[in-house]
Design a protein around this motif. Structure first.
Motif, PDB file in Angstrom:
ATOM      1  N   SER A 112     -10.370 -33.758  -6.135  1.00  0.00           N
ATOM      2  CA  SER A 112      -8.926 -33.657  -5.928  1.00  0.00           C
ATOM      3  C   SER A 112      -8.556 -32.366  -5.212  1.00  0.00           C
ATOM      4  CB  SER A 112      -8.202 -33.744  -7.276  1.00  0.00           C
ATOM      5  OG  SER A 112      -6.804 -33.617  -7.092  1.00  0.00           O
ATOM      6  N   PHE A 113      -9.134 -31.252  -5.673  1.00  0.00           N
ATOM      7  CA  PHE A 113      -8.834 -29.953  -5.068  1.00  0.00           C
ATOM      8  C   PHE A 113      -9.294 -29.903  -3.618  1.00  0.00           C
ATOM      9  CE2 PHE A 113     -10.446 -25.627  -4.113  1.00  0.00           C
ATOM     10  CZ  PHE A 113      -9.225 -24.964  -4.080  1.00  0.00           C
ATOM     11  N   LEU A 114     -10.509 -30.348  -3.363  1.00  0.00           N
ATOM     12  CA  LEU A 114     -11.044 -30.301  -2.006  1.00  0.00           C
ATOM     13  C   LEU A 114     -10.267 -31.218  -1.066  1.00  0.00           C
ATOM     14  CD1 LEU A 114     -14.868 -30.218  -2.767  1.00  0.00           C
ATOM     15  CD2 LEU A 114     -13.483 -28.364  -1.807  1.00  0.00           C
ATOM     16  N   LYS A 115      -9.871 -32.350  -1.569  1.00  0.00           N
ATOM     17  CA  LYS A 115      -9.083 -33.279  -0.755  1.00  0.00           C
ATOM     18  C   LYS A 115      -7.764 -32.637  -0.330  1.00  0.00           C
ATOM     19  CE  LYS A 115      -7.849 -38.179  -0.669  1.00  0.00           C
ATOM     20  NZ  LYS A 115      -7.920 -39.467  -1.424  1.00  0.00           N
ATOM     21  N   GLU A 116      -7.158 -31.909  -1.268  1.00  0.00           N
ATOM     22  CA  GLU A 116      -5.911 -31.212  -0.971  1.00  0.00           C
ATOM     23  C   GLU A 116      -6.124 -30.122   0.082  1.00  0.00           C
ATOM     24  OE1 GLU A 116      -2.772 -28.214  -3.251  1.00  0.00           O
ATOM     25  OE2 GLU A 116      -4.162 -29.451  -4.414  1.00  0.00           O
ATOM     26  N   MET A 117      -7.218 -29.365  -0.057  1.00  0.00           N
ATOM     27  CA  MET A 117      -7.498 -28.289   0.882  1.00  0.00           C
ATOM     28  C   MET A 117      -7.809 -28.828   2.281  1.00  0.00           C
ATOM     29  SD  MET A 117      -7.121 -25.320  -0.516  1.00  0.00           S
ATOM     30  CE  MET A 117      -5.647 -26.118  -1.163  1.00  0.00           C
ATOM     31  N   VAL A 118      -8.622 -29.862   2.340  1.00  0.00           N
ATOM     32  CA  VAL A 118      -8.974 -30.458   3.630  1.00  0.00           C
ATOM     33  C   VAL A 118      -7.717 -30.968   4.341  1.00  0.00           C
ATOM     34  CG1 VAL A 118     -10.119 -32.428   4.710  1.00  0.00           C
ATOM     35  CG2 VAL A 118     -11.358 -31.022   3.048  1.00  0.00           C
ATOM     36  N   ALA A 119      -6.852 -31.637   3.603  1.00  0.00           N
ATOM     37  CA  ALA A 119      -5.613 -32.148   4.195  1.00  0.00           C
ATOM     38  C   ALA A 119      -4.733 -31.004   4.702  1.00  0.00           C
ATOM     39  CB  ALA A 119      -4.853 -32.980   3.166  1.00  0.00           C
ATOM     40  N   GLU A 120      -4.701 -29.913   3.941  1.00  0.00           N
ATOM     41  CA  GLU A 120      -3.901 -28.745   4.332  1.00  0.00           C
ATOM     42  C   GLU A 120      -4.375 -28.162   5.661  1.00  0.00           C
ATOM     43  OE1 GLU A 120      -1.238 -25.382   3.983  1.00  0.00           O
ATOM     44  OE2 GLU A 120      -1.291 -27.321   2.944  1.00  0.00           O
ATOM     45  N   PHE A 121      -5.677 -27.971   5.793  1.00  0.00           N
ATOM     46  CA  PHE A 121      -6.205 -27.381   7.021  1.00  0.00           C
ATOM     47  C   PHE A 121      -6.158 -28.362   8.190  1.00  0.00           C
ATOM     48  CE2 PHE A 121      -8.608 -24.638   3.902  1.00  0.00           C
ATOM     49  CZ  PHE A 121      -7.884 -23.484   4.179  1.00  0.00           C
ATOM     50  N   ASN A 122      -6.465 -29.614   7.924  1.00  0.00           N
ATOM     51  CA  ASN A 122      -6.427 -30.605   9.001  1.00  0.00           C
ATOM     52  C   ASN A 122      -5.020 -30.773   9.569  1.00  0.00           C
ATOM     53  OD1 ASN A 122      -9.153 -31.144   8.998  1.00  0.00           O
ATOM     54  ND2 ASN A 122      -9.020 -33.015   7.808  1.00  0.00           N
ATOM     55  N   SER A 123      -4.024 -30.611   8.721  1.00  0.00           N
ATOM     56  CA  SER A 123      -2.640 -30.738   9.185  1.00  0.00           C
ATOM     57  C   SER A 123      -2.279 -29.647  10.185  1.00  0.00           C
ATOM     58  CB  SER A 123      -1.675 -30.693   7.989  1.00  0.00           C
ATOM     59  OG  SER A 123      -1.593 -29.390   7.433  1.00  0.00           O
ATOM     60  N   LYS A 124      -3.066 -28.569  10.175  1.00  0.00           N
ATOM     61  CA  LYS A 124      -2.837 -27.459  11.106  1.00  0.00           C
ATOM     62  C   LYS A 124      -3.811 -27.498  12.276  1.00  0.00           C
ATOM     63  CE  LYS A 124      -0.819 -24.403   7.648  1.00  0.00           C
ATOM     64  NZ  LYS A 124      -0.567 -25.476   6.671  1.00  0.00           N
ATOM     65  N   GLY A 125      -4.561 -28.584  12.393  1.00  0.00           N
ATOM     66  CA  GLY A 125      -5.477 -28.742  13.513  1.00  0.00           C
ATOM     67  C   GLY A 125      -6.765 -27.966  13.377  1.00  0.00           C
ATOM     68  N   ILE A 126      -7.141 -27.621  12.139  1.00  0.00           N
ATOM     69  CA  ILE A 126      -8.357 -26.863  11.894  1.00  0.00           C
ATOM     70  C   ILE A 126      -9.451 -27.799  11.395  1.00  0.00           C
ATOM     71  CG2 ILE A 126      -9.381 -24.933  10.631  1.00  0.00           C
ATOM     72  CD1 ILE A 126      -6.464 -23.927  10.177  1.00  0.00           C
ATOM     73  N   ARG A 127     -10.576 -27.817  12.075  1.00  0.00           N
ATOM     74  CA  ARG A 127     -11.715 -28.631  11.624  1.00  0.00           C
ATOM     75  C   ARG A 127     -12.245 -28.081  10.301  1.00  0.00           C
ATOM     76  NH1 ARG A 127     -15.627 -28.143  15.876  1.00  0.00           N
ATOM     77  NH2 ARG A 127     -16.782 -26.609  14.670  1.00  0.00           N
ATOM     78  N   THR A 128     -12.590 -28.984   9.388  1.00  0.00           N
ATOM     79  CA  THR A 128     -13.059 -28.556   8.074  1.00  0.00           C
ATOM     80  C   THR A 128     -14.531 -28.900   7.868  1.00  0.00           C
ATOM     81  OG1 THR A 128     -12.301 -30.640   7.103  1.00  0.00           O
ATOM     82  CG2 THR A 128     -10.802 -28.760   6.968  1.00  0.00           C
ATOM     83  N   SER A 129     -15.211 -28.003   7.145  1.00  0.00           N
ATOM     84  CA  SER A 129     -16.594 -28.222   6.759  1.00  0.00           C
ATOM     85  C   SER A 129     -16.738 -27.778   5.311  1.00  0.00           C
ATOM     86  CB  SER A 129     -17.534 -27.406   7.655  1.00  0.00           C
ATOM     87  OG  SER A 129     -18.888 -27.597   7.294  1.00  0.00           O
ATOM     88  N   ILE A 130     -17.537 -28.498   4.537  1.00  0.00           N
ATOM     89  CA  ILE A 130     -17.735 -28.187   3.120  1.00  0.00           C
ATOM     90  C   ILE A 130     -19.186 -27.816   2.876  1.00  0.00           C
ATOM     91  CG2 ILE A 130     -17.708 -29.133   0.772  1.00  0.00           C
ATOM     92  CD1 ILE A 130     -15.295 -30.764   1.517  1.00  0.00           C
ATOM     93  N   PHE A 131     -19.397 -26.666   2.267  1.00  0.00           N
ATOM     94  CA  PHE A 131     -20.717 -26.135   1.958  1.00  0.00           C
ATOM     95  C   PHE A 131     -21.337 -26.940   0.826  1.00  0.00           C
ATOM     96  CE2 PHE A 131     -23.310 -22.333   0.451  1.00  0.00           C
ATOM     97  CZ  PHE A 131     -24.024 -22.177   1.620  1.00  0.00           C
TER      98      PHE A 131
END
Length: 237
Positions: A112-131
């Motif tokens: 849930s937390f990661l989904k929220e963070m990914v959506a937040e960054f993607n909404s700003k046009g930032i590619r996301t990667s998870i370690f």
């Protein structure tokens, strides 16, 4: 070709140990790009013991290749990355007092937390990667979170490879195959070196990017930064 992103945290550590502005972080980033690196990585921590938040902002003005900011998405980090809008943000679950990153995300437990963070960054046009640790279930979880890429945490591979255990590549290869099959890009990093990078690249399907800092800077003490960047690029072709 797999892209080489140079983590310049160690340059900031050296600067901070003496005070002042030597070595100059921005000049170093520009030089590394000039030598052929295809990206710059920084990992600012809350105590700013190496990369400072101001450094991360200043680098945005000079980095002309891919700019990757790593870190634990605490509120101050989220605000920093959102204001800078780098090419990529890599989410790392490191504790504030950690010397270096030492584990990947549990994408099932923290879905849930990661989904929220990914959506937040993607909404700003930032590619996301998870370690991530090389765990197939965690890769599947990363897909459910909606991230663009994963970054495979390669410390165990590096340690095993140094002992002659080349079979340590197997879980990483399987995770990369799965990630590619479900539409996730694959990055990798942590303790990759001139000694082990070629074997890793040759056995990891669709490896898009490696982020290398400590080993690359250490090797540069012997060979020189320009030579070392070229040596990595040769091994990544």
């Amino acid at each position: 070709m797999t892209k080489l992103s140079v983590n310049i945290n160690k340059i900031a550590t050296l600067r901070n140990s003496r005070g002042g502005d030597v070595p100059n972080l921005l000049k170093f980033a520009q030089d590394v790009e000039g030598f052929g690196a295809q990206g710059i990585t920084v990992h600012p921590r809350p105590d700013e013991r190496h990369i400072r938040y101001a450094d991360a902002r200043d680098l945005k003005q000079v980095v002309t290749t891919e700019y990757n900011i790593e870190g634990n998405p605490i509120p101050s980090f989220v605000d920093l990355v959102s204001s800078i809008k780098p090419t990529q943000v890599t989410l790392v679950p490191d504790a504030e007092d950690a010397i270096t990153s030492n584990a990947g995300w549990d994408t099932l437990k923290h879905k849930s937390f990661l989904k929220e963070m990914v959506a937040e960054f993607n909404s700003k046009g930032i590619r996301t990667s998870i370690f991530l640790d090389p765990d197939l279930k965690k890769v599947e979880g990363a897909k459910e979170v909606g991230t663009d890429r994963i970054e495979l945490y390669t410390e165990d591979y590096a340690q095993q490879f140094a002992q002659g255990n080349t079979s340590a590549i197997e879980p990483y290869a399987k995770c990369a195959q799965l990630a590619n099959s479900i539409g996730l890009g694959v990055n990798a990093g942590h303790d990759l070196s001139l000694e082990n990078i070629r074997f890793f690249r040759e056995n990891i399907e669709g490896l898009l990017e490696v982020s290398i800092g400590h080993s690359l800077i250490s090797e540069s003490l012997y060979f020189g930064i320009e030579n070392v960047v070229q040596m990595y690029l040769h091994r990544l072709q």
